[in-house]
Design a protein around this motif. Structure first.
Motif, PDB file in Angstrom:
ATOM      1  N   GLU A   1      -3.023   0.402  -3.920  1.00  0.00           N
ATOM      2  CA  GLU A   1      -2.497  -0.894  -3.487  1.00  0.00           C
ATOM      3  C   GLU A   1      -2.132  -1.740  -4.693  1.00  0.00           C
TER       4      GLU A   1
ATOM      5  N   CYS B   1       1.135   3.775  -8.119  1.00  0.00           N
ATOM      6  CA  CYS B   1       1.564   3.035  -6.937  1.00  0.00           C
ATOM      7  C   CYS B   1       2.882   2.306  -7.225  1.00  0.00           C
TER       8      CYS B   1
ATOM      9  N   LYS C   1       0.821  -1.211   0.000  1.00  0.00           N
ATOM     10  CA  LYS C   1       0.000   0.000   0.000  1.00  0.00           C
ATOM     11  C   LYS C   1       0.851   1.254   0.000  1.00  0.00           C
TER      12      LYS C   1
END
Length: 122
Positions: A43, A83, A38
């Motif tokens: 995520e 991410c 995360k």
């Protein structure tokens, strides 16, 4: 069934699907280096390493492969890529890393379909 119960069931199904996919990658010589990593961007379900390359894997479970792949929206792909950039910066210290973005689909029978490179760079 109430919303909380439905959410819990979905969460558990997702965890089980991620476990199945991780095992499938491991059987093929990949090392799973992170699960459910995360960041503020979102995520990443699984991060694997194989022969010096990193693999960012989005796992989707649904009744069919078709409905599973439809759950991976362009917006979600962008979040996964952002991410991944954060992951690379934090974990490797640079962004010049050979990597690939896979989609791993799990149907209601527990079958797995890997779509290598399915998540294109945003």
């Amino acid at each position: 069934m109430d919303r909380a119960t439905t959410g819990k069931i979905s969460f558990l199904k997702g965890q089980a699907a991620e476990g199945q996919v991780a095992q499938a990658y491991e059987r093929n010589g990949f090392e799973i280096v992170d699960r459910r990593w995360k960041s503020k961007e979102g995520e990443i379900d699984l991060v694997a390493r194989h022969k010096g390359k990193l693999y960012f894997i989005e796992v989707k479970a649904s009744k069919t492969f078709e409905t599973a792949v439809q759950q991976i929206t362009p917006r979600q792909q962008k979040r996964i890529h952002n991410c991944a950039l954060q992951y690379l910066a934090e974990k490797t210290g640079h962004l010049d890393v050979d990597c690939r973005f896979d989609a791993a689909l799990v149907d209601s029978a527990g079958r797995i379909k890997i779509l290598p490179g399915a998540l294109l760079a945003a």
